[in-house]
Design a protein around this motif. Structure first.
Motif, PDB file in Angstrom:
ATOM      1  N   UNK A 170      82.048  46.455 -61.103  1.00  0.00           N
ATOM      2  CA  UNK A 170      83.281  47.068 -61.589  1.00  0.00           C
ATOM      3  C   UNK A 170      83.033  48.361 -62.361  1.00  0.00           C
ATOM      4  N   UNK A 171      81.758  48.794 -62.457  1.00  0.00           N
ATOM      5  CA  UNK A 171      81.405  49.979 -63.244  1.00  0.00           C
ATOM      6  C   UNK A 171      81.988  49.867 -64.657  1.00  0.00           C
ATOM      7  N   UNK A 172      81.721  48.722 -65.278  1.00  0.00           N
ATOM      8  CA  UNK A 172      82.362  48.342 -66.536  1.00  0.00           C
ATOM      9  C   UNK A 172      81.315  47.986 -67.580  1.00  0.00           C
ATOM     10  N   UNK A 192      89.861  38.114 -71.803  1.00  0.00           N
ATOM     11  CA  UNK A 192      90.846  39.111 -72.215  1.00  0.00           C
ATOM     12  C   UNK A 192      90.624  40.461 -71.538  1.00  0.00           C
ATOM     13  N   UNK A 193      89.379  40.822 -71.292  1.00  0.00           N
ATOM     14  CA  UNK A 193      89.103  42.092 -70.615  1.00  0.00           C
ATOM     15  C   UNK A 193      89.469  42.005 -69.135  1.00  0.00           C
ATOM     16  N   UNK A 194      89.017  40.960 -68.465  1.00  0.00           N
ATOM     17  CA  UNK A 194      89.218  40.905 -67.020  1.00  0.00           C
ATOM     18  C   UNK A 194      90.662  40.620 -66.623  1.00  0.00           C
ATOM     19  N   UNK A 195      91.412  39.916 -67.477  1.00  0.00           N
ATOM     20  CA  UNK A 195      92.815  39.717 -67.131  1.00  0.00           C
ATOM     21  C   UNK A 195      93.612  41.018 -67.185  1.00  0.00           C
ATOM     22  N   UNK A 196      93.047  42.024 -67.864  1.00  0.00           N
ATOM     23  CA  UNK A 196      93.713  43.323 -67.963  1.00  0.00           C
ATOM     24  C   UNK A 196      93.290  44.283 -66.849  1.00  0.00           C
ATOM     25  N   UNK A 197      92.277  43.916 -66.081  1.00  0.00           N
ATOM     26  CA  UNK A 197      91.786  44.765 -64.990  1.00  0.00           C
ATOM     27  C   UNK A 197      92.629  44.470 -63.754  1.00  0.00           C
ATOM     28  N   UNK A 198      93.414  45.448 -63.307  1.00  0.00           N
ATOM     29  CA  UNK A 198      94.426  45.180 -62.276  1.00  0.00           C
ATOM     30  C   UNK A 198      94.274  46.010 -61.015  1.00  0.00           C
ATOM     31  N   UNK A 199      93.281  46.855 -60.911  1.00  0.00           N
ATOM     32  CA  UNK A 199      93.165  47.647 -59.682  1.00  0.00           C
ATOM     33  C   UNK A 199      92.393  46.878 -58.611  1.00  0.00           C
ATOM     34  N   UNK A 218      92.074  51.694 -64.207  1.00  0.00           N
ATOM     35  CA  UNK A 218      92.342  50.435 -63.532  1.00  0.00           C
ATOM     36  C   UNK A 218      92.800  49.299 -64.416  1.00  0.00           C
ATOM     37  N   UNK A 219      93.220  49.620 -65.653  1.00  0.00           N
ATOM     38  CA  UNK A 219      93.659  48.592 -66.593  1.00  0.00           C
ATOM     39  C   UNK A 219      95.160  48.657 -66.829  1.00  0.00           C
ATOM     40  N   UNK A 220      95.734  47.519 -67.162  1.00  0.00           N
ATOM     41  CA  UNK A 220      97.093  47.440 -67.669  1.00  0.00           C
ATOM     42  C   UNK A 220      97.011  47.585 -69.187  1.00  0.00           C
ATOM     43  N   UNK A 221      97.567  48.658 -69.725  1.00  0.00           N
ATOM     44  CA  UNK A 221      97.438  48.958 -71.146  1.00  0.00           C
ATOM     45  C   UNK A 221      98.022  47.864 -72.031  1.00  0.00           C
ATOM     46  N   UNK A 222      99.144  47.282 -71.627  1.00  0.00           N
ATOM     47  CA  UNK A 222      99.751  46.224 -72.431  1.00  0.00           C
ATOM     48  C   UNK A 222      98.873  44.970 -72.447  1.00  0.00           C
TER      49      UNK A 222
END
Length: 410
Positions: free
Chosen positions: A378-380, A403-410, A15-19
């Motif tokens: 978020x099971x994170x 920085x972590x949550x801005x990458x969570x995109x699902x 569920x993350x954007x790798x970039x």
């Protein structure tokens, strides 16, 4: 989940954007490149899999030793959740109840005195109107304190008694607890929140109730079952231990902090359940995975799901946040929106806290800028490791959350 710490899932699958995840690396690498941090290691896991792993910089700048996935870190107050889990295991066994007065097992706390007014040299005290109970220790509402906080006359009394950072040489945990019990409380038990040696007292209770030294209980009941083979109160593998640094006044450039160099390299006189552990990222991740799975990992159950849920609830009266109920504390970010559970902070209101995290997130960190959080919604789980004192030097923890949550995109 055992074995070498490594990325084992495609970020998109988790569920993350790798970039976007790479922003974590770039952001904290700038601290290292500017000489403001020695190095860091960050781990982001979702659904039980490692989606992102960053290792950058040095564990020892002077010897050019790099940060590696098996680097040993002094996690300081990230010891507190471990001790709290140990205590709750004994609650589940019926050996103690959350409302029990601790004087039943620690008679030195039978008649505590509470500071009312006066200086550290001539304090005026009164009897406690409420006994210190187990839940007071777990929530830092017992009225105990830390000498290093420099915010109250009782803090100075602690320093005069030898408790500024760490424990007096030669004093074991039982002796430290006896000395704390003879000092005034900052407030009536249960009436306020104050960060304190409460979890060290909790560790002594674990010893008495279990009949085992704290290191043995941890090894047999927590670290062994979870496969945390590199975690303990000291290590003989000194080469893997990261050096602690502190910022040079005026420039912020890091310099070694030799006063802390011996910590974790030999067995301490006092086993500090409040701040004594050394661990690896892989080991501590197993502990956070147990928490996010509500007490179980790889078929090993330490706590029942309802117990973890209770620990992850805000126990401050009226579900108050730390800004309302707490005292000024040595911290790197405001306490708005965060309550306190049984062993860690609990995010009560993300809007009030101005964070992207989920309500109910549990978290804590260590004095040398290590940190973790667990987001059940978020099971994170996220862990961050470096060795910079004090943890308030930079706003590492809120920056990492962003920085972590801005990458969570699902």
């Amino acid at each position: 989940m055992t074995g070498e710490l490594k990325v084992d899932v495609d970020p998109a699958e988790a569920g993350f954007d790798a970039e976007r995840l790479k922003r974590i690396d770039r952001h904290f690498a700038r601290y290292v490149d500017k000489g403001l941090l020695p190095g860091f290691l960050a781990v982001v896991s979702r659904h039980g899999r490692v989606a992102h792993l960053s290792a950058y910089g040095k564990r020892d700048v002077e010897t050019d030793a790099p940060v590696e996935t098996d680097t040993l870190w002094r996690v300081f107050s990230m010891t507190k959740p471990v001790t709290s889990v140990a205590a709750m295991m004994l609650v589940e066994e019926g050996l103690i109840d959350l409302t029990d007065p601790i004087a039943r097992w620690l008679p030195e706390f039978a008649e505590p005195r509470v500071y009312v007014k006066g200086s550290a040299l001539r304090p005026v005290t009164e009897p406690a109107t409420e006994p210190i109970r187990l839940w007071h220790l777990l929530t830092h509402t017992a009225g105990l304190t830390y000498g290093f906080m420099h915010s109250h006359p009782v803090d100075a009394i602690y320093r005069e008694a030898g408790f500024e950072r760490g424990m007096p040489a030669g004093a074991d945990l039982a002796e430290c607890v006896r000395r704390w019990a003879a000092l005034p409380l900052v407030f009536q038990p249960g009436s306020e929140w104050n960060y304190s040696v409460a979890t060290d007292v909790l560790g002594r209770l674990v010893e008495i109730l279990s009949g085992k030294p704290l290191d043995e209980f941890f090894a047999e009941r927590i670290f062994g079952p979870l496969g945390m083979t590199d975690t303990g109160f000291f290590t003989e593998d000194a080469d893997r231990v990261a050096t602690i640094y502190t910022p040079r006044p005026g420039t912020g450039q890091i310099v070694p902090a030799p006063a802390f160099d011996g910590w974790a390299r030999s067995r301490p006189d006092s086993l500090s359940g409040g701040g004594g552990l050394v661990s690896t990222a892989g080991d501590y991740r197993r502990f956070t995975q147990m928490l996010v799975r509500r007490g179980e990992l790889d078929g090993v159950r330490l706590l029942g799901p309802r117990t973890v849920d209770l620990m992850a609830s805000n126990h401050l009266p009226g579900r108050a946040d730390l800004e309302e109920f707490g005292r000024p504390v040595f911290a790197e970010s405001p306490m708005h929106g965060h309550g306190f559970g049984l062993g860690f902070s609990v995010l009560e209101d993300p809007v009030k806290a101005k964070t992207l995290s989920s309500a109910g997130e549990i978290a804590w960190g260590g004095a040398a800028s290590t940190a973790f959080w667990v987001d059940h919604d978020e099971d994170l789980t996220v862990e961050f490791y470096t060795q910079l004192l004090p943890s308030s030097t930079y706003a590492i923890r809120p920056q990492l959350r962003q920085l972590v949550y801005q990458a969570l995109v699902d």
